[in-house]
Write an enzyme that holds these catalytic residues in place. Sequence first.
Site, PDB file in Angstrom:
ATOM      1  N   THR A   1       2.111  -6.921   8.998  1.00 14.90           N
ATOM      2  CA  THR A   1       2.085  -5.792   8.502  1.00 14.90           C
ATOM      3  C   THR A   1       0.791  -5.050   8.495  1.00 14.90           C
ATOM      4  O   THR A   1      -0.151  -5.975   8.809  1.00 14.90           O
ATOM      5  CB  THR A   1       2.214  -5.628   7.089  1.00 14.90           C
ATOM      6  OG1 THR A   1       1.521  -6.429   6.376  1.00 14.90           O
ATOM      7  CG2 THR A   1       3.771  -6.277   6.598  1.00 14.90           C
ATOM      8  N   GLY A   2       0.657  -3.673   8.815  1.00 11.12           N
ATOM      9  CA  GLY A   2      -0.508  -3.057   8.762  1.00 11.12           C
ATOM     10  C   GLY A   2      -1.527  -3.142  10.000  1.00 11.12           C
ATOM     11  O   GLY A   2      -2.419  -3.017   9.968  1.00 11.12           O
TER      12      GLY A   2
ATOM     13  N   SER B   1       0.536  -4.517  -2.477  1.00 16.49           N
ATOM     14  CA  SER B   1       0.796  -5.902  -2.019  1.00 16.49           C
ATOM     15  C   SER B   1      -0.521  -6.730  -1.609  1.00 16.49           C
ATOM     16  O   SER B   1      -0.273  -7.682  -1.206  1.00 16.49           O
ATOM     17  CB  SER B   1       1.918  -6.089  -0.970  1.00 16.49           C
ATOM     18  OG  SER B   1       3.064  -5.466  -1.364  1.00 16.49           O
TER      19      SER B   1
END
Length: 301
Positions: free
Chosen positions: A215-216, A66
């Site tokens: 995210t992350g 992604s």
Amino acid sequence: MKLISVLYSALLLSLCLSCNSGKAHTPILDEIESYVSVFDARIGIAVIAGKDTLSLHGGDQFPMMSVYKFPIAMAVAEHCRNNGLSVTDSITVTAADLHTDTYSPMLDKYAGTTATAISIHELLAYSLQQSDNNASDILLAFIGGADIADTYMKKLGIEGMTIKWTEDEMHIDNSRSYENSSSPLAMASLLDKFDRLENDNISTCIKSLMENCATGTDRIPAPLSDSAIVVGHKTGTGFTLPSGRLMALNDAAYVHLPDGRNYTLVVFIADTSLDATTAAEVIAGISSIVKSHMDHSSPDM
């Protein structure tokens, strides 16, 4: 996990060496090799700080997963500029665009819809901040497909990056993820150019979204918790292979420090026996190494 305390000034030598090159290593590359060699994984790293570049396996190809939603967003920005569109303009989304067998937070709002207009901004937010696969594919179709995004990267002078498949196509055949690939240096170069040179309205919007990525947070941003540090990043997480190994866990970021210095960091981890949590810790460790070096280097670097 014990982390290397500091990157030596060899970061300033614009090195682009592989740990397997057979060349004499500088102390910093020896330390980096020591850090990553204990992990059962392919690991590629690229750092750009001003005119200086350091990479480890920087020219090797890795599945972007992604992370490729970032270059897609840049291609969307170019499409909008060329067609007089803004992020407030909308795209018609139908039920056929909303796959239910994929990671897609937007389904919470739009599942079951027959046709609805969704703004480019909202789709970019889903794609960049929540890594929504449906949103990414809708945007990719909007600009004319993967070939358009890939051609735009080449136009920007980015070599070593290939955008070939949609998220849905990768879901159908996981092995296609290896063809949506980039070298760490290619991705770092793209991020660096975007951060420094792209400041039109839609690019500014993309930067704001990436700087609020959901995210992350346990990856590159983890050791950069100072509220005065700006981190814009995009993550990628791969499929589990039949062998049980993780295909990929990635993060790519630009970082603005309070003293005005900026740098770009890309970490790609591929084909690893590490679980996702541990792989994220490795990325956070590398991020800590780079930040430690910046803390110990001259502010006028």
